[in-house]
Motif scaffolding. Structure first.
Motif, PDB file in Angstrom:
ATOM      1  N   ALA A 198       0.838  -1.193   0.000  1.00  0.00           N
ATOM      2  CA  ALA A 198       0.000   0.000   0.000  1.00  0.00           C
ATOM      3  C   ALA A 198       0.871   1.240   0.000  1.00  0.00           C
ATOM      4  CB  ALA A 198      -0.893  -0.004   1.239  1.00  0.00           C
ATOM      5  N   ALA A 199       0.290   2.323  -0.424  1.00  0.00           N
ATOM      6  CA  ALA A 199       1.011   3.588  -0.414  1.00  0.00           C
ATOM      7  C   ALA A 199       1.427   3.927   1.008  1.00  0.00           C
ATOM      8  CB  ALA A 199       0.134   4.695  -0.990  1.00  0.00           C
ATOM      9  N   GLY A 200       2.622   4.478   1.161  1.00  0.00           N
ATOM     10  CA  GLY A 200       3.088   4.891   2.472  1.00  0.00           C
ATOM     11  C   GLY A 200       3.646   3.774   3.327  1.00  0.00           C
ATOM     12  N   ALA A 201       3.928   2.605   2.742  1.00  0.00           N
ATOM     13  CA  ALA A 201       4.479   1.498   3.526  1.00  0.00           C
ATOM     14  C   ALA A 201       5.874   1.870   4.016  1.00  0.00           C
ATOM     15  CB  ALA A 201       4.536   0.230   2.681  1.00  0.00           C
ATOM     16  N   GLN A 202       6.114   1.735   5.319  1.00  0.00           N
ATOM     17  CA  GLN A 202       7.427   2.041   5.880  1.00  0.00           C
ATOM     18  C   GLN A 202       8.256   0.772   5.907  1.00  0.00           C
ATOM     19  OE1 GLN A 202       7.769   4.789   9.068  1.00  0.00           O
ATOM     20  NE2 GLN A 202       9.509   3.729   9.952  1.00  0.00           N
ATOM     21  N   VAL A 203       9.515   0.901   5.511  1.00  0.00           N
ATOM     22  CA  VAL A 203      10.425  -0.226   5.417  1.00  0.00           C
ATOM     23  C   VAL A 203      11.585  -0.003   6.377  1.00  0.00           C
ATOM     24  CG1 VAL A 203      11.859  -1.582   3.850  1.00  0.00           C
ATOM     25  CG2 VAL A 203       9.862  -0.360   2.954  1.00  0.00           C
ATOM     26  N   GLU A 204      11.892  -1.005   7.166  1.00  0.00           N
ATOM     27  CA  GLU A 204      13.058  -0.948   8.040  1.00  0.00           C
ATOM     28  C   GLU A 204      14.214  -1.629   7.319  1.00  0.00           C
ATOM     29  OE1 GLU A 204      13.317   0.638  10.987  1.00  0.00           O
ATOM     30  OE2 GLU A 204      11.246   1.279  10.766  1.00  0.00           O
ATOM     31  N   PRO A 205      15.451  -1.170   7.535  1.00  0.00           N
ATOM     32  CA  PRO A 205      16.585  -1.783   6.839  1.00  0.00           C
ATOM     33  C   PRO A 205      16.873  -3.199   7.329  1.00  0.00           C
ATOM     34  CG  PRO A 205      17.347  -0.158   8.427  1.00  0.00           C
ATOM     35  CD  PRO A 205      15.845  -0.084   8.408  1.00  0.00           C
ATOM     36  N   ILE A 249      17.924   5.368   9.582  1.00  0.00           N
ATOM     37  CA  ILE A 249      17.504   5.572   8.202  1.00  0.00           C
ATOM     38  C   ILE A 249      16.266   4.712   7.959  1.00  0.00           C
ATOM     39  CG2 ILE A 249      18.165   5.411   5.770  1.00  0.00           C
ATOM     40  CD1 ILE A 249      21.127   5.432   6.779  1.00  0.00           C
ATOM     41  N   THR A 250      15.161   5.351   7.567  1.00  0.00           N
ATOM     42  CA  THR A 250      13.959   4.602   7.232  1.00  0.00           C
ATOM     43  C   THR A 250      13.528   4.964   5.817  1.00  0.00           C
ATOM     44  OG1 THR A 250      12.534   6.286   8.224  1.00  0.00           O
ATOM     45  CG2 THR A 250      13.112   4.401   9.618  1.00  0.00           C
ATOM     46  N   LEU A 251      12.701   4.110   5.251  1.00  0.00           N
ATOM     47  CA  LEU A 251      12.276   4.254   3.867  1.00  0.00           C
ATOM     48  C   LEU A 251      10.769   4.111   3.783  1.00  0.00           C
ATOM     49  CD1 LEU A 251      13.156   4.255   0.796  1.00  0.00           C
ATOM     50  CD2 LEU A 251      13.136   1.773   0.983  1.00  0.00           C
ATOM     51  N   LYS A 252      10.123   4.975   3.000  1.00  0.00           N
ATOM     52  CA  LYS A 252       8.689   4.857   2.712  1.00  0.00           C
ATOM     53  C   LYS A 252       8.509   4.782   1.207  1.00  0.00           C
ATOM     54  CE  LYS A 252       6.232   6.903   6.548  1.00  0.00           C
ATOM     55  NZ  LYS A 252       5.244   7.891   6.950  1.00  0.00           N
ATOM     56  N   THR A 253       7.577   3.958   0.804  1.00  0.00           N
ATOM     57  CA  THR A 253       7.261   3.861  -0.616  1.00  0.00           C
ATOM     58  C   THR A 253       5.990   4.647  -0.874  1.00  0.00           C
ATOM     59  OG1 THR A 253       5.979   1.844  -0.296  1.00  0.00           O
ATOM     60  CG2 THR A 253       8.319   1.581  -0.808  1.00  0.00           C
ATOM     61  N   ALA A 254       5.961   5.370  -1.985  1.00  0.00           N
ATOM     62  CA  ALA A 254       4.776   6.149  -2.345  1.00  0.00           C
ATOM     63  C   ALA A 254       3.679   5.233  -2.880  1.00  0.00           C
ATOM     64  CB  ALA A 254       5.134   7.210  -3.375  1.00  0.00           C
ATOM     65  N   ALA A 255       4.063   4.092  -3.411  1.00  0.00           N
ATOM     66  CA  ALA A 255       3.125   3.119  -3.978  1.00  0.00           C
ATOM     67  C   ALA A 255       3.849   1.776  -4.017  1.00  0.00           C
ATOM     68  CB  ALA A 255       2.695   3.549  -5.380  1.00  0.00           C
ATOM     69  N   PRO A 256       3.124   0.671  -4.232  1.00  0.00           N
ATOM     70  CA  PRO A 256       3.824  -0.611  -4.383  1.00  0.00           C
ATOM     71  C   PRO A 256       4.851  -0.509  -5.523  1.00  0.00           C
ATOM     72  CG  PRO A 256       1.469  -0.969  -4.140  1.00  0.00           C
ATOM     73  CD  PRO A 256       1.675   0.522  -4.290  1.00  0.00           C
ATOM     74  N   ASN A 305       9.740   4.692 -10.091  1.00  0.00           N
ATOM     75  CA  ASN A 305       9.247   4.621  -8.716  1.00  0.00           C
ATOM     76  C   ASN A 305       9.826   5.780  -7.924  1.00  0.00           C
ATOM     77  OD1 ASN A 305       7.914   1.761  -8.252  1.00  0.00           O
ATOM     78  ND2 ASN A 305       9.671   1.468  -9.596  1.00  0.00           N
ATOM     79  N   THR A 306       9.070   6.252  -6.927  1.00  0.00           N
ATOM     80  CA  THR A 306       9.533   7.289  -6.012  1.00  0.00           C
ATOM     81  C   THR A 306       9.526   6.725  -4.600  1.00  0.00           C
ATOM     82  OG1 THR A 306       8.638   9.024  -7.423  1.00  0.00           O
ATOM     83  CG2 THR A 306       9.121   9.616  -5.145  1.00  0.00           C
ATOM     84  N   LEU A 307      10.629   6.889  -3.898  1.00  0.00           N
ATOM     85  CA  LEU A 307      10.781   6.432  -2.520  1.00  0.00           C
ATOM     86  C   LEU A 307      11.180   7.636  -1.668  1.00  0.00           C
ATOM     87  CD1 LEU A 307      13.086   3.406  -3.387  1.00  0.00           C
ATOM     88  CD2 LEU A 307      10.621   3.338  -3.117  1.00  0.00           C
ATOM     89  N   MET A 308      10.832   7.610  -0.395  1.00  0.00           N
ATOM     90  CA  MET A 308      11.212   8.686   0.526  1.00  0.00           C
ATOM     91  C   MET A 308      12.079   8.120   1.652  1.00  0.00           C
ATOM     92  SD  MET A 308      10.042  11.502  -0.680  1.00  0.00           S
ATOM     93  CE  MET A 308      10.440  12.573   0.690  1.00  0.00           C
ATOM     94  N   LEU A 309      13.273   8.686   1.799  1.00  0.00           N
ATOM     95  CA  LEU A 309      14.167   8.331   2.897  1.00  0.00           C
ATOM     96  C   LEU A 309      14.021   9.357   4.005  1.00  0.00           C
ATOM     97  CD1 LEU A 309      17.538   7.559   1.087  1.00  0.00           C
ATOM     98  CD2 LEU A 309      16.116   5.933   2.330  1.00  0.00           C
ATOM     99  N   THR A 310      14.115   8.902   5.241  1.00  0.00           N
ATOM    100  CA  THR A 310      14.150   9.795   6.395  1.00  0.00           C
ATOM    101  C   THR A 310      15.391   9.453   7.200  1.00  0.00           C
ATOM    102  OG1 THR A 310      11.744   9.863   6.469  1.00  0.00           O
ATOM    103  CG2 THR A 310      12.899  10.590   8.437  1.00  0.00           C
ATOM    104  N   ALA A 317      11.275  17.989   1.060  1.00  0.00           N
ATOM    105  CA  ALA A 317      10.709  19.272   1.488  1.00  0.00           C
ATOM    106  C   ALA A 317      11.037  19.585   2.951  1.00  0.00           C
ATOM    107  CB  ALA A 317       9.196  19.266   1.278  1.00  0.00           C
ATOM    108  N   LYS A 318      11.200  18.554   3.785  1.00  0.00           N
ATOM    109  CA  LYS A 318      11.474  18.750   5.209  1.00  0.00           C
ATOM    110  C   LYS A 318      12.905  18.338   5.529  1.00  0.00           C
ATOM    111  CE  LYS A 318       6.714  17.604   6.488  1.00  0.00           C
ATOM    112  NZ  LYS A 318       5.860  16.682   7.208  1.00  0.00           N
ATOM    113  N   PRO A 319      13.501  18.921   6.586  1.00  0.00           N
ATOM    114  CA  PRO A 319      14.850  18.510   6.990  1.00  0.00           C
ATOM    115  C   PRO A 319      14.880  17.008   7.290  1.00  0.00           C
ATOM    116  CG  PRO A 319      14.169  20.472   8.194  1.00  0.00           C
ATOM    117  CD  PRO A 319      12.968  19.983   7.435  1.00  0.00           C
ATOM    118  N   GLY A 320      15.966  16.369   6.890  1.00  0.00           N
ATOM    119  CA  GLY A 320      16.139  14.944   7.156  1.00  0.00           C
ATOM    120  C   GLY A 320      15.388  14.026   6.199  1.00  0.00           C
ATOM    121  N   THR A 321      14.726  14.593   5.180  1.00  0.00           N
ATOM    122  CA  THR A 321      14.015  13.751   4.204  1.00  0.00           C
ATOM    123  C   THR A 321      14.694  13.864   2.838  1.00  0.00           C
ATOM    124  OG1 THR A 321      12.415  15.465   3.586  1.00  0.00           O
ATOM    125  CG2 THR A 321      11.804  13.983   5.403  1.00  0.00           C
TER     126      THR A 321
END
Length: 160
Positions: A42-49, A58-65, A71-76, A122-126
């Motif tokens: 699902a959109a917004g799934a958080q992935v642990e390393p 460091i964590t990862l979220k997927t915008a979509a499967p 594909n676009t991924l978001m790192l924090t 857009a935000k610090p650390g992302t």
């Protein structure tokens, strides 16, 4: 006949419980015995390393499967207390291991890589990761953070 009813009921109940507990699983095993691979459902799934070094988290979220293609991924990136880190030197690489390539019938090609770019979010650390995946299968996203809290992480991802 009564003797067989009780064991049959117990076995049936265990089977239903096992099936119910497995229905929400999000990890699958790779055909080449790699660590479990996340299947983003699902959109917004958080992935642990799967592996991590250093003090930054460091964590990862997927915008979509994840799928073949773009594909676009978001790192924090945060410190140990969860505060965003303004890391300036973040590098990423999307890799399909030689073992995985062999399992897919591409023996002798070695490891495969996918075109991947990272830019500040857009935000610090992302950080936004853009990647174009040429094959379905199991991929590794290797992340390296340099700076005051150098760290690295490897995320195992399944592409459908």
């Amino acid at each position: 006949m009564k003797f067989f009813k009780l064991p049959l009921i117990v076995v049936s109940s265990l089977g239903v419980s096992l099936l119910a507990s497995c229905s929400n699983a999000q990890q699958v095993n790779s055909p080449v015995n790699n660590p479990p691979v996340l299947v983003a459902k699902a959109a917004g799934a958080q992935v642990e390393p799967n592996t991590h070094t250093g003090t930054a988290r460091i964590t990862l979220k997927t915008a979509a499967p994840l799928k073949m293609g773009k594909n676009t991924l978001m790192l924090t990136v945060t410190d140990a207390k969860g505060k965003p880190l303004a890391a300036k030197n973040v590098t990423v690489q999307m890799v399909m291991t030689a073992k995985e390539m062999k399992a897919m019938g591409m023996d002798g090609m070695g490891a495969g890589t996918a075109k991947t770019q990272v830019k500040p979010g857009a935000k610090p650390g992302t950080f936004e990761v853009q990647t174009s995946l040429p094959y379905r299968g199991n991929w590794e996203l290797n992340v390296s953070v340099k700076g005051s809290q150098p760290s690295s992480a490897v995320f195992n991802l399944a592409v459908k």
